[in-house]
Design a protein around this motif. Structure first.
Motif, PDB file in Angstrom:
ATOM      1  N   ASP A   1       0.771  -1.201  -0.008  1.00 54.91           N
ATOM      2  CA  ASP A   1       0.102   0.033   0.014  1.00 54.91           C
ATOM      3  C   ASP A   1       0.836   1.468  -0.014  1.00 54.91           C
ATOM      4  N   GLU A   2       0.432   2.376  -0.639  1.00 48.01           N
ATOM      5  CA  GLU A   2       1.126   3.386  -0.626  1.00 48.01           C
ATOM      6  C   GLU A   2       1.412   4.130   0.834  1.00 48.01           C
ATOM      7  N   LYS A   3       0.449   3.811   1.561  1.00 45.19           N
ATOM      8  CA  LYS A   3       0.606   4.195   3.050  1.00 45.19           C
ATOM      9  C   LYS A   3       1.571   3.324   3.827  1.00 45.19           C
ATOM     10  N   ASP A   4       2.089   2.305   3.451  1.00 46.83           N
ATOM     11  CA  ASP A   4       3.063   1.384   3.959  1.00 46.83           C
ATOM     12  C   ASP A   4       4.405   1.542   3.269  1.00 46.83           C
ATOM     13  N   VAL A   5       4.573   2.595   2.371  1.00 52.88           N
ATOM     14  CA  VAL A   5       5.936   2.679   1.682  1.00 52.88           C
ATOM     15  C   VAL A   5       7.038   3.012   2.805  1.00 52.88           C
ATOM     16  N   PRO A   6       6.774   3.692   3.832  1.00 55.21           N
ATOM     17  CA  PRO A   6       7.886   3.983   4.789  1.00 55.21           C
ATOM     18  C   PRO A   6       8.493   2.735   5.363  1.00 55.21           C
ATOM     19  N   TYR A   7       7.935   1.580   5.506  1.00 55.38           N
ATOM     20  CA  TYR A   7       7.996   0.313   6.042  1.00 55.38           C
ATOM     21  C   TYR A   7       8.469  -0.680   5.011  1.00 55.38           C
ATOM     22  N   LEU A   8       8.864  -0.226   3.928  1.00 55.03           N
ATOM     23  CA  LEU A   8       9.186  -1.163   2.722  1.00 55.03           C
ATOM     24  C   LEU A   8      10.220  -2.172   2.973  1.00 55.03           C
ATOM     25  N   ASP A   9      11.340  -1.626   3.555  1.00 56.06           N
ATOM     26  CA  ASP A   9      12.341  -2.691   4.230  1.00 56.06           C
ATOM     27  C   ASP A   9      11.949  -3.682   4.826  1.00 56.06           C
ATOM     28  N   THR A  10      11.123  -3.272   5.986  1.00 52.86           N
ATOM     29  CA  THR A  10      10.434  -4.475   6.868  1.00 52.86           C
ATOM     30  C   THR A  10       9.831  -5.370   6.069  1.00 52.86           C
ATOM     31  N   ILE A  11       8.843  -4.822   5.323  1.00 54.36           N
ATOM     32  CA  ILE A  11       7.944  -5.723   4.404  1.00 54.36           C
ATOM     33  C   ILE A  11       8.639  -6.754   3.751  1.00 54.36           C
TER      34      ILE A  11
ATOM     35  N   PRO B   1       9.817   7.904  11.144  1.00 57.30           N
ATOM     36  CA  PRO B   1      10.583   8.985  12.248  1.00 57.30           C
ATOM     37  C   PRO B   1      12.170   8.810  12.191  1.00 57.30           C
ATOM     38  N   TRP B   2      12.558   7.520  11.855  1.00 57.40           N
ATOM     39  CA  TRP B   2      13.996   7.721  11.643  1.00 57.40           C
ATOM     40  C   TRP B   2      14.392   6.787  10.311  1.00 57.40           C
ATOM     41  N   PRO B   3      14.394   7.622   9.102  1.00 57.39           N
ATOM     42  CA  PRO B   3      14.557   7.008   7.817  1.00 57.39           C
ATOM     43  C   PRO B   3      15.861   6.528   7.605  1.00 57.39           C
ATOM     44  N   HIS B   4      16.430   5.682   8.346  1.00 64.07           N
ATOM     45  CA  HIS B   4      17.679   5.171   8.058  1.00 64.07           C
ATOM     46  C   HIS B   4      17.783   3.616   7.907  1.00 64.07           C
ATOM     47  N   PRO B   5      18.922   3.018   7.571  1.00 62.07           N
ATOM     48  CA  PRO B   5      18.663   1.612   7.317  1.00 62.07           C
ATOM     49  C   PRO B   5      18.902   0.906   8.939  1.00 62.07           C
ATOM     50  N   ASP B   6      17.987  -0.258   9.069  1.00 59.64           N
ATOM     51  CA  ASP B   6      17.840  -0.828  10.339  1.00 59.64           C
ATOM     52  C   ASP B   6      18.940  -2.248  10.324  1.00 59.64           C
ATOM     53  N   PRO B   7      19.918  -2.188  11.233  1.00 58.91           N
ATOM     54  CA  PRO B   7      20.906  -3.190  10.730  1.00 58.91           C
ATOM     55  C   PRO B   7      20.251  -4.586  10.808  1.00 58.91           C
ATOM     56  N   VAL B   8      19.115  -4.912  11.831  1.00 61.82           N
ATOM     57  CA  VAL B   8      18.725  -6.148  11.660  1.00 61.82           C
ATOM     58  C   VAL B   8      17.649  -6.357  10.362  1.00 61.82           C
ATOM     59  N   GLU B   9      17.204  -5.572   9.615  1.00 59.17           N
ATOM     60  CA  GLU B   9      16.701  -5.778   8.561  1.00 59.17           C
ATOM     61  C   GLU B   9      17.666  -6.021   7.537  1.00 59.17           C
TER      62      GLU B   9
END
Lengths: 416, 519
Positions: A330-340, B115-123
């Protein structure tokens, strides 16, 4: 005794078919067949299931336009031109309009290009209207159904809304004369004015030979996690961001520009295709319109597409299970793309790669010349065949008129 | 231009409420109101500039939310809602939007930044594991053309000597890196020793350590013969244990490329690769002279090239027609005889390391073995087996690998230390070494004392003796400080152990005082 022999024959046939399908794999990578009805639909052969009649329009609607600007053959809207060429020499074509199930109107509405190569849609409504008036006056088939068994290829940004700006396109809506026809278009977004019920979504044109010539050996290890090349901010039209891509591309840049896993930039390298083949995920975010050729390129090069476009309707959605192949964010989930992306289990990733390696998937995304079985032309025909037989309500009673020939902006009513 | 576009779109949006109102008087009032507002905005934009004025207007008009800059755009643009809205997740194919609104809105959206747009080492670590898994799968699928890979059976004859650790570690690392199952058969002359066992135990691959009762002789020729016997011993192990795979001969001083392991997977029964021969002589002057001589030779006869390569020779249709053999003529009479001679060490006519074979050739049952292979069990070692071709009845059936010998996939080298060289057993300094260097004597006083080996070299120049002697008086103090002497050797950890070296320096200076007193 007879039963057992029949069972044995049946089993033998099954074995034969499974081995035959195994031999069809061109590369030695184990691929997965899409299970269920969707997988079989991709391999359907439309020949014999429908008949298409191609109108002979004066060349000012197609050939002359192409002669004026041959760039139309290579840009991403070239599907309309190749569709006509394919139909003219295809076995589904019939010269007898009485036995035709579908009627095709070859008019190139996306071939009026700026010096930069972008198509201007301002004259397209008039051109379309003029073509329809021509066929309505010279053949009885349009008036018989008011276009319900006709199909048009409108590969422009917002399909038959004929505008590149979304607000303006929504304001215009689909051309009133095309309200009953089937539209073959690249644009697809749910609950949008410019996507009609029953339209067939196709992929944008991507040059097959060019992509084939950039293939690298399959054993080159995929070392890039996420890959994207393109604009994040459209500096010319939307410098602050927020309008372009609904802010999604800008969000990708702001959140991940210093992340080593994300190989994203605005540069267009010469090794673009090769880099895609070295990446595991390829971002396919929306731009001014939700579709882009990146999806086609990702599928061809085996890179899992990460689709960031809310409510998008992907090409041949009834034949290709995009959920199983790509990742939707989702576009609202883009800030968490790496986690996803990192939380996807590796088995799922490997399965998606195996599905992508399926050659029928790659064929379905391409418009090769000459046409090959299973390619996008055939998928369009499959889609048209699935809509047969026509409903009774398609045929109008005598004197019934459903279309409003004077609807739409005044400028569109001028003759072309 | 952008200014006009903004005002145009702005005016467009404004026009619709204008059109919709029916009352004439209110129309004029509205018109005046909008005109005034328009002029105000023009003035503001003149003063503040384009961007700031838009921001000011934006904040004035819209109601900003705390976390999200999303402002709902003007609805008149949108079509009236459809009455037959199906629930968002009706179709099984798409369906990702939340249930709140399935309609995407046109207009300006905020750019969402976490809030903290930087790479997370765990990820990042998780992503790397995913990448590794994907690459492993790729290798499994594409690596050997999809065929299942066979185990590599490496046969290494070795014996305990100064350079053994150097050579064996090199081979070990190559085998550890090879992406195949490895069985390493190490045959040791003079019996299986703990030295060798401790080195190969670190490999992590399956090892078979076999002792060979003969001691390694001192001349290259005899050594070659004993090595042949050791290799045949190893092949007998392969036969008895019925090991399945590709047998290659990894002499411990050779260097293998990774492509070598990939290429030998293609062997059917018996294959040969090209070996680069590095016949080096320890004497630099002689090397230069021989290089000049070689250049003269090349000028005279260009055909007879002294390519230091041994391997299969093919004709134009890639069929084996003969063998390239190392040209020993330039070294006639000048080659090394004893192991520590300072002269060029020459290879045999055909070195064993250039051949690979399918381990099934050595097995007893002759089921699928080709007829041109001799029965290995009946081989008589005393008849003088020179090269692996003696295992075959028909040497012309050998498969040339590495694009018919054009690729050199490994290098043959023989380098040994002097015969009388000594080294600490297991390369562990215990008991402690015999020479200490006073810290004051070193050029860098704040650095821990130089490891005694440096002093050893200096002494060897003068005395030609590599032995290190501890004066008995200092032995006790050395034992106390032995743990501390070892740590300063790791120069990279100098910062961490900065406190300690100063201690040792003080202690050492005390000992030198002590020493000087005695002297």
């Amino acid at each position: 005794m007879k039963l057992t022999s029949w069972v044995l024959i049946f089993l033998a046939c099954n074995l034969a078919f499974s081995t035959i399908s195994a031999f069809r794999l061109s590369r030695s990578q184990p691929t997965e067949r899409i299970s269920g009805s969707a997988g079989d639909v991709l391999d359907d052969n439309p020949v014999g299931r429908l008949k298409v009649f191609v109108y002979e329009l004066p060349s000012k609607y197609n050939k002359k336009i192409l002669q004026k600007d041959p760039r139309c053959l290579t840009h991403m809207f070239a599907a309309e031109i190749y569709m006509q060429r394919f139909l003219l020499s295809s076995p589904v074509r019939t010269l007898n309009p009485e036995e035709a199930d579908w009627f095709y109107v070859p008019v190139y509405t996306t071939c009026d290009l700026t010096p930069n190569g972008l198509p201007l849609p301002f004259k397209s409504p008039r051109m379309m209207r003029s073509a329809i008036q021509l066929i309505a006056s010279n053949w009885p088939y349009w008036n018989r159904t008011e276009g319900a068994d006709h199909f048009f290829v409108v590969p422009h940004d917002f399909g038959a809304c004929f505008h590149y700006q979304e607000e303006k396109a929504i304001g215009r809506g689909i051309l009133p004369l095309l309200q009953r026809a089937t539209l073959v278009q690249t644009f697809g977004q749910r609950n949008h004015v410019c996507l009609k019920e029953g339209s067939i979504t196709v992929p944008p044109y991507a040059p097959p030979q060019k992509m084939q010539s950039h293939l690298i050996p399959g054993k080159t290890p995929r070392s890039i996690f996420v890959y994207f090349r393109g604009l994040f901010y459209d500096v010319g039209n939307d410098p602050e961001g927020g309008y372009y891509a609904r802010g999604a591309r800008a969000a990708v840049w702001e959140n991940f520009k210093d992340n080593p896993l994300f190989d994203i930039s605005t540069e267009h390298p010469t090794t673009y295709y090769e880099d895609m083949q070295r990446a595991i995920f390829c971002l396919c975010p929306l731009g001014w319109a939700p579709w882009s050729p990146r999806l086609v390129e990702a599928v061809i090069f085996g890179c899992i597409p990460v689709i960031i476009a809310d409510d998008i309707v992907l090409p041949f959605a009834d034949a290709i299970p995009w959920e199983d192949i790509g990742v939707f964010v989702d576009e609202k989930d883009v800030p968490y793309l790496d986690t996803i992306l990192t939380s996807i289990p590796p088995e799922v990733i490997l399965r998606k790669q195996r599905l992508l390696a399926n050659p029928s998937m790659k064929q379905a995304m391409l418009f090769p010349q000459p046409a090959q079985p299973g390619d996008a032309f055939h998928q369009v025909l499959n889609g048209l065949a699935r809509k047969l037989p026509h409903d009774r309500s398609v045929y109008l009673r005598a004197g019934e008129k459903l279309l409003n020939w004077t609807a739409g902006p005044v400028a569109d009513l001028k003759p072309w | 231009m952008k200014l006009s576009a903004l005002h145009q779109s702005y005016l467009n949006r404004r026009r619709s409420p204008l059109d919709s109102s029916a009352d004439a008087s209110s129309k004029s009032f509205l018109a005046v109101f909008w005109l005034v507002l328009h002029c105000l905005c023009c003035l503001i934009s003149l003063l503040l500039g384009f961007r700031f004025s838009r921001l000011v207007f934006f904040f004035l008009v819209s109601t900003p939310s705390s976390t999200n800059l999303y402002s709902p755009p003007f609805r008149p643009d949108l079509p009236p809602p459809r009455t037959d809205l199906s629930p968002p997740n009706a179709t099984a194919v798409e369906a990702k939007t939340s249930s709140s609104s399935s309609r995407v809105v046109v207009g300006r959206h905020g750019i969402l930044i976490r809030p903290w747009p930087h790479p997370d080492p765990v990820e990042v670590m998780k992503a790397h594991r995913i990448i590794e898994r994907v690459q492993r799968e790729q290798k499994a699928v594409f690596g050997s053309g999809g065929k299942s890979s066979r185990a590599v059976i490496a046969v290494t004859p070795t014996y305990a000597r100064t350079f053994q650790a150097l050579h064996l570690n090199g081979v070990m690392h190559s085998l550890m890196l090879a992406p195949y199952a490895v069985v390493w058969i190490v045959v040791e002359a003079g019996g299986a020793s703990n030295e060798t066992a401790s080195i190969i135990a670190k490999s992590g691959v399956r090892t078979i350590h076999v002792g060979f009762d003969q001691r390694m002789p001192n001349t290259w020729e005899d050594r070659g013969k004993v090595e042949v016997l050791m290799r045949l011993r190893a092949l007998r192990v392969v036969k008895e244990e019925k090991l399945d795979g590709v047998v290659m001969f990894a002499d411990d001083s050779n260097m293998h490329s990774m492509e070598f392991f990939d290429e030998i997977q293609n062997v059917k029964w018996f294959g040969a690769v090209s070996v680069g021969i590095l016949a080096h002589s320890g004497n630099a002057e002689e090397m230069v002279m021989s290089m000049d001589k070689r250049r003269e030779m090349v000028d005279e006869e260009e055909e007879r090239s002294s390519l230091p390569v041994q391997g299969p020779a093919c004709n134009a249709t890639d069929k084996l027609i003969g063998w390239h053999v190392f040209n020993t003529l330039p070294y006639a009479g000048k080659s090394a005889v004893y192991i520590d001679d300072v002269a060029a060490v020459l290879p045999q006519k055909l070195e064993w390391c250039g051949f690979v074979l399918n381990s099934r050739i050595l097995w007893d049952e002759a089921e699928s073995k080709p007829e041109w292979v001799k029965e290995f069990g009946l081989l008589n070692e005393n008849e003088g087996v020179e090269s692996p071709l003696s295992l075959l009845n028909d040497p012309s059936m050998v498969e040339p690998l590495g694009s018919c010998g054009r690729q050199v996939l490994l290098w043959w080298l023989r380098v040994e230390a002097r015969a009388d060289s000594k080294f600490p057993p297991g390369w562990v300094i215990d008991p402690p070494l015999e020479i200490t260097v006073a810290a004051k004597r070193t050029p860098w006083p704040d650095v821990p004392p130089e490891p005694p080996t440096k002093k050893k070299d200096q002494m060897s120049l003068s005395q030609g003796n590599n032995v290190v002697v501890i004066p008995k008086q200092q032995q006790q103090q050395q034992q106390q400080r032995s743990s501390k002497v070892r740590k300063p050797k790791r120069r990279s950890k100098r910062n961490k152990h900065e406190a300690k070296p100063t201690d040792t320096t003080t202690q050492v200076s005390a000992s030198t005082k002590h020493h000087q007193e005695r002297n």
